[in-house]
Motif scaffolding. Structure first.
Motif, PDB file in Angstrom:
ATOM      1  N   ASN A  10      83.143  17.280  16.338  1.00  0.00           N
ATOM      2  CA  ASN A  10      83.714  16.475  17.413  1.00  0.00           C
ATOM      3  C   ASN A  10      84.499  15.247  16.938  1.00  0.00           C
ATOM      4  O   ASN A  10      84.624  14.267  17.662  1.00  0.00           O
ATOM      5  CB  ASN A  10      82.614  16.052  18.379  1.00  0.00           C
ATOM      6  CG  ASN A  10      81.505  15.271  17.702  1.00  0.00           C
ATOM      7  OD1 ASN A  10      81.590  14.945  16.520  1.00  0.00           O
ATOM      8  ND2 ASN A  10      80.457  14.967  18.449  1.00  0.00           N
ATOM      9  N   TYR A  25      83.612  22.942  19.847  1.00  0.00           N
ATOM     10  CA  TYR A  25      84.210  21.764  20.482  1.00  0.00           C
ATOM     11  C   TYR A  25      85.720  21.925  20.608  1.00  0.00           C
ATOM     12  O   TYR A  25      86.341  22.712  19.911  1.00  0.00           O
ATOM     13  CB  TYR A  25      83.967  20.494  19.636  1.00  0.00           C
ATOM     14  CG  TYR A  25      82.533  20.134  19.482  1.00  0.00           C
ATOM     15  CD1 TYR A  25      81.881  19.361  20.436  1.00  0.00           C
ATOM     16  CD2 TYR A  25      81.809  20.544  18.363  1.00  0.00           C
ATOM     17  CE1 TYR A  25      80.548  19.016  20.285  1.00  0.00           C
ATOM     18  CE2 TYR A  25      80.475  20.210  18.209  1.00  0.00           C
ATOM     19  CZ  TYR A  25      79.855  19.447  19.181  1.00  0.00           C
ATOM     20  OH  TYR A  25      78.537  19.112  19.024  1.00  0.00           O
ATOM     21  N   ALA A  38      86.266  14.245  22.192  1.00  0.00           N
ATOM     22  CA  ALA A  38      85.855  15.633  22.025  1.00  0.00           C
ATOM     23  C   ALA A  38      85.042  16.076  23.233  1.00  0.00           C
ATOM     24  O   ALA A  38      84.344  15.268  23.857  1.00  0.00           O
ATOM     25  CB  ALA A  38      85.034  15.784  20.757  1.00  0.00           C
ATOM     26  N   ASP A  40      82.499  19.437  24.587  1.00  0.00           N
ATOM     27  CA  ASP A  40      81.733  20.629  24.236  1.00  0.00           C
ATOM     28  C   ASP A  40      82.381  21.828  24.924  1.00  0.00           C
ATOM     29  O   ASP A  40      82.709  21.760  26.109  1.00  0.00           O
ATOM     30  CB  ASP A  40      80.293  20.446  24.714  1.00  0.00           C
ATOM     31  CG  ASP A  40      79.383  21.574  24.300  1.00  0.00           C
ATOM     32  OD1 ASP A  40      79.476  22.025  23.138  1.00  0.00           O
ATOM     33  OD2 ASP A  40      78.569  22.000  25.140  1.00  0.00           O
TER      34      ASP A  40
END
Length: 118
Positions: A10, A25, A38, A40
């Motif tokens: 990330n 990510y 970032a 998920d």
């Protein structure tokens, strides 16, 4: 413009994940402000068509371009339908890939990536 890069981690130092739908990510880079964050990739948990689920996530975050290693036909069609430009063939660190993109060193993909030979 918001550019998403598929990544294993990330941060800008993370390596690019070559898989769009199954990456962990996305690093979202805002070209106007030079900032990033970032997210998920929840689309990777889809039992089928992870690339399509991932496209919905990117669209929800107002992404206008995605940079990745490969993209399948269903994901490419979904991205195209959302108006998200696709750039493939990326590898290395996210920061380096973004620099190349900003310097015009990536060509927009005209179709899905051919399947990789096993």
């Amino acid at each position: 413009m918001i550019v998403a890069v598929s990544a294993f981690g990330n941060t800008l130092d993370s390596k690019v994940n070559p898989r769009l739908g199954k990456c962990e990510y996305f690093v979202l880079y805002h070209t106007q402000t030079g900032t990033y964050r970032a997210i998920d990739n929840t689309g990777r948990f889809s039992s089928g068509a992870a690339g399509v689920a991932t496209t919905g996530l990117l669209n929800d975050h107002e992404v206008t371009a995605v940079i990745t290693g490969t993209v399948g036909p269903n994901a490419f069609t979904a991205l195209e339908a959302c108006g998200i430009k696709v750039y493939t063939g990326a590898s290395g660190k996210v920061e380096d890939v973004l620099d190349k993109f900003l310097n015009g060193q990536f060509a927009e993909a005209k179709g899905p990536t051919p399947p990789q030979k096993k």
